[in-house]
Design a protein around this motif. Structure first.
Motif, PDB file in Angstrom:
ATOM      1  N   VAL A  76       0.862  -1.174   0.000  1.00 27.53           N
ATOM      2  CA  VAL A  76       0.000   0.000   0.000  1.00 27.53           C
ATOM      3  C   VAL A  76       0.901   1.228   0.000  1.00 27.53           C
ATOM      4  O   VAL A  76       1.707   1.417   0.908  1.00 27.53           O
ATOM      5  CB  VAL A  76      -0.924   0.018   1.247  1.00 27.53           C
ATOM      6  CG1 VAL A  76      -1.804   1.250   1.236  1.00 27.53           C
ATOM      7  CG2 VAL A  76      -1.767  -1.233   1.298  1.00 27.53           C
ATOM      8  N   PHE A 115       1.878   5.358   0.036  1.00 28.25           N
ATOM      9  CA  PHE A 115       1.464   6.563   0.747  1.00 28.25           C
ATOM     10  C   PHE A 115       1.408   7.718  -0.235  1.00 28.25           C
ATOM     11  O   PHE A 115       2.330   7.918  -1.023  1.00 28.25           O
ATOM     12  CB  PHE A 115       2.471   6.884   1.850  1.00 28.25           C
ATOM     13  CG  PHE A 115       2.187   8.172   2.552  1.00 28.25           C
ATOM     14  CD1 PHE A 115       1.355   8.215   3.649  1.00 28.25           C
ATOM     15  CD2 PHE A 115       2.729   9.361   2.103  1.00 28.25           C
ATOM     16  CE1 PHE A 115       1.090   9.403   4.295  1.00 28.25           C
ATOM     17  CE2 PHE A 115       2.468  10.550   2.740  1.00 28.25           C
ATOM     18  CZ  PHE A 115       1.644  10.568   3.835  1.00 28.25           C
ATOM     19  N   PRO A 140      -5.805   0.435  -3.637  1.00 24.70           N
ATOM     20  CA  PRO A 140      -5.567   0.653  -2.206  1.00 24.70           C
ATOM     21  C   PRO A 140      -4.336   1.533  -1.976  1.00 24.70           C
ATOM     22  O   PRO A 140      -3.263   1.261  -2.505  1.00 24.70           O
ATOM     23  CB  PRO A 140      -5.358  -0.746  -1.644  1.00 24.70           C
ATOM     24  CG  PRO A 140      -5.034  -1.613  -2.804  1.00 24.70           C
ATOM     25  CD  PRO A 140      -5.593  -0.955  -4.021  1.00 24.70           C
ATOM     26  N   ARG A 168      -2.601   4.803   0.945  1.00 21.15           N
ATOM     27  CA  ARG A 168      -2.674   5.524   2.219  1.00 21.15           C
ATOM     28  C   ARG A 168      -2.661   7.004   1.900  1.00 21.15           C
ATOM     29  O   ARG A 168      -1.789   7.491   1.195  1.00 21.15           O
ATOM     30  CB  ARG A 168      -1.489   5.187   3.106  1.00 21.15           C
ATOM     31  CG  ARG A 168      -1.575   3.822   3.703  1.00 21.15           C
ATOM     32  CD  ARG A 168      -0.442   3.588   4.672  1.00 21.15           C
ATOM     33  NE  ARG A 168      -0.590   2.265   5.252  1.00 21.15           N
ATOM     34  CZ  ARG A 168       0.406   1.515   5.635  1.00 21.15           C
ATOM     35  NH1 ARG A 168       1.640   1.957   5.536  1.00 21.15           N
ATOM     36  NH2 ARG A 168       0.186   0.334   6.142  1.00 21.15           N
ATOM     37  N   GLU A 184      -6.163   4.695   5.428  1.00 19.04           N
ATOM     38  CA  GLU A 184      -5.990   3.634   4.438  1.00 19.04           C
ATOM     39  C   GLU A 184      -7.322   3.414   3.741  1.00 19.04           C
ATOM     40  O   GLU A 184      -8.361   3.377   4.394  1.00 19.04           O
ATOM     41  CB  GLU A 184      -5.541   2.339   5.108  1.00 19.04           C
ATOM     42  CG  GLU A 184      -4.207   2.443   5.779  1.00 19.04           C
ATOM     43  CD  GLU A 184      -3.833   1.176   6.532  1.00 19.04           C
ATOM     44  OE1 GLU A 184      -4.727   0.353   6.836  1.00 19.04           O
ATOM     45  OE2 GLU A 184      -2.638   1.013   6.822  1.00 19.04           O
ATOM     46  N   SER A 235      -9.247   3.844  -0.496  1.00 17.71           N
ATOM     47  CA  SER A 235      -9.099   4.060  -1.935  1.00 17.71           C
ATOM     48  C   SER A 235      -9.872   5.292  -2.369  1.00 17.71           C
ATOM     49  O   SER A 235     -10.792   5.743  -1.697  1.00 17.71           O
ATOM     50  CB  SER A 235      -9.590   2.837  -2.703  1.00 17.71           C
ATOM     51  OG  SER A 235     -10.957   2.614  -2.428  1.00 17.71           O
ATOM     52  N   ALA A 291     -12.173   5.682   3.295  1.00 19.00           N
ATOM     53  CA  ALA A 291     -11.192   5.070   4.188  1.00 19.00           C
ATOM     54  C   ALA A 291     -11.728   3.784   4.787  1.00 19.00           C
ATOM     55  O   ALA A 291     -12.885   3.717   5.197  1.00 19.00           O
ATOM     56  CB  ALA A 291     -10.817   6.041   5.298  1.00 19.00           C
ATOM     57  N   ASN A 306      -9.567   2.316   7.127  1.00 20.37           N
ATOM     58  CA  ASN A 306      -8.872   2.369   8.407  1.00 20.37           C
ATOM     59  C   ASN A 306      -8.293   3.768   8.573  1.00 20.37           C
ATOM     60  O   ASN A 306      -7.783   4.338   7.613  1.00 20.37           O
ATOM     61  CB  ASN A 306      -7.758   1.316   8.446  1.00 20.37           C
ATOM     62  CG  ASN A 306      -7.165   1.141   9.817  1.00 20.37           C
ATOM     63  OD1 ASN A 306      -7.773   1.491  10.820  1.00 20.37           O
ATOM     64  ND2 ASN A 306      -5.969   0.601   9.869  1.00 20.37           N
TER      65      ASN A 306
END
Length: 151
Positions: A34, A36, A52, A54, A103, A105, A114, A116
């Motif tokens: 994933v 950032f 996916p 962050r 976290e 998409s 999100a 998470n």
């Protein structure tokens, strides 16, 4: 075959097995990686919907609204803003004006969904990637916010 050729063939066989194992591990982990991104990175790179990622930045002051377990807020890096939605209970340390990493998409409409949300551990923490991005732009103010600093 000479003794030297046997050793060489055994070493070559081990090298092939090691290369195959490494390839299998990397292929298996490819879907778990994933990346950032700051809101500016998402706008510049055109991240595909559903990928996916962050999203990191600061929660814009005055942008957080909560209806039941649905939380809507805006994440900003000081240059670009992105609206985000999270359904669930946010961490106790989640606040407006503070660092956050979400976290999830990007949706087809351009907002962020999100799955998470990670909040900073104290009021001076900011994600390392965001600090690096702000330094790259020349907007870093170390006296206001320090990476992982405690009071």
């Amino acid at each position: 075959m000479t003794r030297k050729q046997k050793r060489l063939s055994i070493l070559a066989g081990f090298a092939v097995v090691l290369a195959l194992a490494t390839t299998l591990v990397l292929v298996a982990l490819r879907d778990q990686i994933v990346f950032f991104y700051s809101p500016s990175d998402i706008a510049e790179r055109g991240v595909a919907a559903g990928e996916p990622i962050r999203l990191g930045g600061l929660v814009k002051t005055g942008s957080w609204t909560r209806v039941g377990e649905t939380n809507d807020f805006v994440v900003t890096d000081g240059q670009t803003e992105m609206s985000a939605r999270y359904v669930g209970i946010l961490p106790d340390l989640f606040r407006e004006g503070q660092g956050v990493v979400a976290e999830g998409s990007v949706t087809p409409t351009g907002s962020f969904l999100a799955s998470n949300v990670l909040a900073k551990h104290d009021e001076n923490y900011m994600p390392r990637e965001l600090v690096e991005e702000l330094k790259r732009r020349g907007e870093w103010e170390p006296e206001d916010v320090a990476l992982g600093a405690s009071r």
